[in-house]
Motif scaffolding. Structure first.
Motif, PDB file in Angstrom:
ATOM      1  N   ALA A   1     -34.788  51.548 -26.260  1.00  0.00           N
ATOM      2  CA  ALA A   1     -35.141  52.806 -26.509  1.00  0.00           C
ATOM      3  C   ALA A   1     -34.618  53.663 -27.177  1.00  0.00           C
ATOM      4  CB  ALA A   1     -34.717  53.262 -25.266  1.00  0.00           C
ATOM      5  N   ALA A   2     -34.204  53.342 -28.109  1.00  0.00           N
ATOM      6  CA  ALA A   2     -32.741  54.131 -28.669  1.00  0.00           C
ATOM      7  C   ALA A   2     -34.071  53.881 -30.282  1.00  0.00           C
ATOM      8  CB  ALA A   2     -31.768  54.534 -28.760  1.00  0.00           C
ATOM      9  N   LEU A   3     -33.609  52.308 -30.113  1.00  0.00           N
ATOM     10  CA  LEU A   3     -34.539  51.570 -31.381  1.00  0.00           C
ATOM     11  C   LEU A   3     -36.033  51.575 -31.692  1.00  0.00           C
ATOM     12  CD1 LEU A   3     -32.545  48.161 -32.022  1.00  0.00           C
ATOM     13  CD2 LEU A   3     -32.649  50.101 -33.353  1.00  0.00           C
ATOM     14  N   GLY A   4     -36.533  52.848 -30.893  1.00  0.00           N
ATOM     15  CA  GLY A   4     -37.556  53.164 -30.449  1.00  0.00           C
ATOM     16  C   GLY A   4     -38.678  52.171 -30.254  1.00  0.00           C
ATOM     17  N   LEU A   5     -38.303  51.126 -29.606  1.00  0.00           N
ATOM     18  CA  LEU A   5     -39.216  50.346 -29.058  1.00  0.00           C
ATOM     19  C   LEU A   5     -40.101  50.962 -27.616  1.00  0.00           C
ATOM     20  CD1 LEU A   5     -36.960  47.327 -28.724  1.00  0.00           C
ATOM     21  CD2 LEU A   5     -38.601  48.431 -30.337  1.00  0.00           C
TER      22      LEU A   5
ATOM     23  N   ASN B   1     -32.515  62.747 -29.168  1.00  0.00           N
ATOM     24  CA  ASN B   1     -33.411  61.932 -29.829  1.00  0.00           C
ATOM     25  C   ASN B   1     -34.455  61.686 -28.697  1.00  0.00           C
ATOM     26  OD1 ASN B   1     -31.380  60.868 -28.183  1.00  0.00           O
ATOM     27  ND2 ASN B   1     -31.901  58.544 -30.057  1.00  0.00           N
TER      28      ASN B   1
ATOM     29  N   VAL C   1     -41.440  57.705 -28.933  1.00  0.00           N
ATOM     30  CA  VAL C   1     -41.545  56.474 -30.028  1.00  0.00           C
ATOM     31  C   VAL C   1     -41.003  56.676 -31.333  1.00  0.00           C
ATOM     32  CG1 VAL C   1     -42.275  53.662 -30.535  1.00  0.00           C
ATOM     33  CG2 VAL C   1     -42.182  54.673 -28.217  1.00  0.00           C
TER      34      VAL C   1
ATOM     35  N   ARG D   1     -37.759  58.170 -31.591  1.00  0.00           N
ATOM     36  CA  ARG D   1     -36.946  57.696 -32.014  1.00  0.00           C
ATOM     37  C   ARG D   1     -36.631  56.876 -33.268  1.00  0.00           C
ATOM     38  NH1 ARG D   1     -37.534  56.464 -25.645  1.00  0.00           N
ATOM     39  NH2 ARG D   1     -36.705  58.693 -24.918  1.00  0.00           N
ATOM     40  N   ARG D   2     -37.521  56.295 -33.967  1.00  0.00           N
ATOM     41  CA  ARG D   2     -37.485  55.335 -34.940  1.00  0.00           C
ATOM     42  C   ARG D   2     -36.261  56.442 -35.829  1.00  0.00           C
ATOM     43  NH1 ARG D   2     -42.870  53.056 -35.870  1.00  0.00           N
ATOM     44  NH2 ARG D   2     -42.838  53.309 -33.470  1.00  0.00           N
TER      45      ARG D   2
ATOM     46  N   MET E   1     -29.344  55.799 -33.151  1.00  0.00           N
ATOM     47  CA  MET E   1     -28.323  55.615 -31.433  1.00  0.00           C
ATOM     48  C   MET E   1     -27.661  54.687 -31.528  1.00  0.00           C
ATOM     49  SD  MET E   1     -28.585  58.183 -28.235  1.00  0.00           S
ATOM     50  CE  MET E   1     -26.921  59.257 -27.955  1.00  0.00           C
TER      51      MET E   1
ATOM     52  N   LEU F   1     -35.597  42.764 -34.670  1.00  0.00           N
ATOM     53  CA  LEU F   1     -36.406  42.303 -33.233  1.00  0.00           C
ATOM     54  C   LEU F   1     -37.251  44.616 -33.234  1.00  0.00           C
ATOM     55  CD1 LEU F   1     -38.029  41.267 -30.979  1.00  0.00           C
ATOM     56  CD2 LEU F   1     -35.734  43.248 -30.044  1.00  0.00           C
ATOM     57  N   ALA F   2     -37.058  44.641 -34.015  1.00  0.00           N
ATOM     58  CA  ALA F   2     -37.535  46.106 -33.845  1.00  0.00           C
ATOM     59  C   ALA F   2     -38.415  46.316 -35.231  1.00  0.00           C
ATOM     60  CB  ALA F   2     -36.826  47.530 -33.792  1.00  0.00           C
TER      61      ALA F   2
ATOM     62  N   GLU G   1     -41.219  44.640 -34.055  1.00  0.00           N
ATOM     63  CA  GLU G   1     -42.216  45.527 -33.106  1.00  0.00           C
ATOM     64  C   GLU G   1     -42.507  46.605 -34.236  1.00  0.00           C
ATOM     65  OE1 GLU G   1     -43.005  44.868 -30.250  1.00  0.00           O
ATOM     66  OE2 GLU G   1     -42.097  42.831 -30.566  1.00  0.00           O
ATOM     67  N   HIS G   2     -42.684  47.079 -34.622  1.00  0.00           N
ATOM     68  CA  HIS G   2     -42.326  48.001 -35.573  1.00  0.00           C
ATOM     69  C   HIS G   2     -44.579  47.302 -37.093  1.00  0.00           C
ATOM     70  CE1 HIS G   2     -39.247  50.488 -34.355  1.00  0.00           C
ATOM     71  NE2 HIS G   2     -40.266  49.873 -33.423  1.00  0.00           N
TER      72      HIS G   2
ATOM     73  N   ARG H   1     -28.578  47.237 -36.948  1.00  0.00           N
ATOM     74  CA  ARG H   1     -29.228  47.373 -35.749  1.00  0.00           C
ATOM     75  C   ARG H   1     -30.029  48.643 -36.106  1.00  0.00           C
ATOM     76  NH1 ARG H   1     -28.882  46.205 -30.006  1.00  0.00           N
ATOM     77  NH2 ARG H   1     -28.602  47.941 -29.999  1.00  0.00           N
ATOM     78  N   ALA H   2     -29.734  49.207 -36.006  1.00  0.00           N
ATOM     79  CA  ALA H   2     -30.190  51.311 -36.215  1.00  0.00           C
ATOM     80  C   ALA H   2     -30.254  51.557 -37.424  1.00  0.00           C
ATOM     81  CB  ALA H   2     -28.982  51.785 -35.510  1.00  0.00           C
TER      82      ALA H   2
ATOM     83  N   LEU I   1     -33.724  50.043 -39.532  1.00  0.00           N
ATOM     84  CA  LEU I   1     -35.039  51.079 -39.358  1.00  0.00           C
ATOM     85  C   LEU I   1     -35.134  52.128 -40.556  1.00  0.00           C
ATOM     86  CD1 LEU I   1     -35.115  51.230 -35.722  1.00  0.00           C
ATOM     87  CD2 LEU I   1     -36.599  49.347 -37.237  1.00  0.00           C
TER      88      LEU I   1
END
Lengths: 302, 261
Positions: free
Chosen positions: A193-197, B57, B87, B90-91, B95, B113-114, B117-118, B166-167, B170
């Motif tokens: 969720a924190a990755l904005g998924l 967030n 959503v 949080r991008r 966190m 992954l993220a 998805e984006h 990973r964070a 983005l």
């Protein structure tokens, strides 16, 4: 005697009594474990021994290739029933897996709390319905329904068997999937969720893959259950020994065949029925082994 | 996309209150967090630091009983405006959690992954971003040969750095870190800390920690939270040196000298 030495004696007596209780408990548990293991072995041995004359006198090749199932006339073609069993089982799994996983995802990710708790209760209830009740419902409701669309004009069919097995295995697949999803650490979900998924991505890209081993294990064990299911299938499949060419064809499964014929079978006929029992046992055992292998891998990976 | 500079954004927290049912975890917190700096939030356990961070967030949305009032602005975005897409928010506001929480998939996929998805699907771009993000946390040379192995085979410290990578893959404006070193052994913690320091200037970092020495080493600014009438409040904030060397609040003075908390 001083009070402290009385205490010591009391303590020793206590310790001794605890040891005796421990020993008794251990013996009882060993007995229980031994009995359970023995029952399985005895059944396996018994089935194998009863099946042996069939394997010896008729042989696997003839069981698979004889042109018909006329055991009283010395023709032992079981292939159509094996195909019927596999078709009913895998048809059911093909429906159960997506529906079960879908309903668990709905429960965990989309359903409002109150809906989810009621829904889960209902699914648990459904998992406890006896198979004969499913069979009755199949005869009374499902088969007439299928008859209205079937080109053969009758409802007892492979399709009815597939649908009944789907309904019987679906609740348990939904519950095991639900449990597998619940076992995914909350941290994983929060991280996603924190990755904005989006909710969809969290469910299908992160949580389901993480729960995969548990989900697959649940589906495999239910496949075993579908393979072995007898009563409901016997009631709705029509029980004609033939290789099905369409889902509307009536079929007879190995389990139904055993239940139908064991009452009057003797000699070679009886032995051949035991062979089919042995085949079912081996299929289920194979599935359980696969499920265990997957389970073990899950433990090692995480 | 891979060469876009980051835009560290300031955070403006005003009159923020976080309640869980009847319990107030954070009461009436107002705090300005400057862009591109590392701001530490310190205080004894249970003083509401993590709740404050989670409200920035809207991770509090995931807790059914949580109710947040007040305002948080990230740059120009009002976090609690009903029109704000959580959503998308949080991008921009990444966190890092106390315990490393890599996904049960390959190292590479954890990072991409993220992005996928984006909407990033070009393999070359994904590879470039993956390499840069992993280099930023000093993980590239350690994992370049096993990008397709499960992330769970990495050590705890490596997992935590993967989570940071990973964070930052983005390109967020803000990074929230909730005691990112406290579940790691001292050597791994030191490595993670060094890489957090290297993020200064490129991201606005808000670091919750109960490790005062860490706050002193890393943070440009420090805010001290304290439990007051059962709810967490900020009792003092300012440049880290000032908070530690010339605290104005008596509790802060005792706390930073290790006498209280």
């Amino acid at each position: 005697m001083s009070p402290s030495s009385t205490d010591t004696i009391d303590a020793t007596r206590h310790a001794r009594r605890r040891r005796v209780i421990d020993a008794l408990l251990l013996a009882a548990l060993r007995c229980a474990a031994g009995v359970s293991a023995a029952v399985v072995l005895v059944i396996a041995w018994f089935v194998a021994a009863e099946a042996w004359p069939g394997l010896r006198d008729v042989g696997v090749t003839r069981l698979l290739t004889d042109d018909a199932w006329r055991p009283t006339a010395g023709r032992y073609g079981m292939a159509p029933m094996l195909i019927g069993t596999l078709a009913a089982t895998f048809g059911a799994v093909l429906l159960t897996a997506p529906l079960g996983v879908g309903s668990a995802v709905f429960l965990r990710f989309y359903a409002p709390r109150r809906v989810a708790s009621v829904y889960r209760r209902v699914v648990e209830l459904l998992a406890g319905v006896p198979s004969v009740v499913f069979g009755l419902w199949g005869i009374a409701v499902l088969a007439p329904l299928i008859a209205t669309v079937s080109p053969l004009g009758q409802g007892q069919s492979l399709l009815a068997g597939v649908l009944i097995l789907t309904m019987m295995t679906l609740p348990t697949v939904a519950l095991t999937t639900d449990a597998a999803i619940a076992a995914v650490p909350a941290d994983t979900r929060r991280g996603a969720a924190a990755l904005g998924l989006s909710r969809r991505a969290i469910a299908w890209r992160v949580v389901i893959p993480a729960a995969r081993a548990g989900i697959v294990t649940g589906v495999i064990l239910q496949t075993g259950r579908a393979l072995g299911e007898t009563m409901a299938v016997l009631m709705v499949c029509g029980n004609i020994v033939q290789t099905p060419h369409s889902v509307f064809d009536p079929v007879r499964t190995l389990t139904a065949n055993i239940a139908l014929e064991m009452g009057y079978a003797d000699d070679r006929h009886r032995a051949v029925l035991f062979v089919s029992g042995l085949v079912l046992m081996l299929l289920v055992a194979g599935l359980v082994l696969i499920a265990e292998a997957i389970d073990r891998r899950r433990v090692h990976v995480t | 996309m891979p060469d876009s500079p980051t835009h560290p954004a300031p955070l403006r927290i005003s009159e923020l209150t976080v309640r869980y049912g009847q319990t107030t975890a954070v009461a009436d917190v107002s705090l300005d967090i400057p862009a591109g700096a590392i701001t530490a939030i310190v205080g004894p356990s249970g003083c509401g630091k993590s709740s404050l961070l989670a409200a920035l967030n809207r991770m509090t949305d995931l807790i059914p009983t949580a109710v947040v009032t007040g305002h948080v602005r990230v740059g120009d975005t009002d976090v609690y405006d009903v029109r704000t897409d959580v959503v998308a928010l949080r991008r921009r506001v990444g966190m890092i959690f106390q315990r490393p929480n890599p996904f049960a998939m390959s190292v590479r996929r954890n990072v991409t992954l993220a992005l996928r998805e984006h909407g990033v699907s070009d393999r070359a771009i994904l590879d470039a971003i993956t390499e840069r993000a992993l280099r930023d946390v000093g993980l590239w040379d350690e994992v370049r040969d096993r990008l397709d192995r499960p992330a769970t085979t990495l050590s705890g410290g490596q997992q935590q750095r993967l989570c940071i990578a990973r964070a930052i893959a983005l390109e967020p404006d803000v990074l929230l870190m909730d005691e990112p070193c406290s579940a790691l052994d001292p050597i791994a913690a030191e490595t993670v800390e060094r890489h957090i320091a290297s993020l200064r200037g490129r991201y606005t970092v808000v670091l919750v920690t109960h490790n005062l020495a860490q706050a002193r080493r890393l943070a440009d600014h420090t805010a001290v939270m304290w439990l007051h009438d059962g709810a967490g409040r900020i009792i003092e904030h300012g440049p880290t040196a000032a908070v530690f060397d010339t605290p104005t609040h008596d509790l802060t003075a005792r706390y930073v000298r290790g006498l209280q908390g």
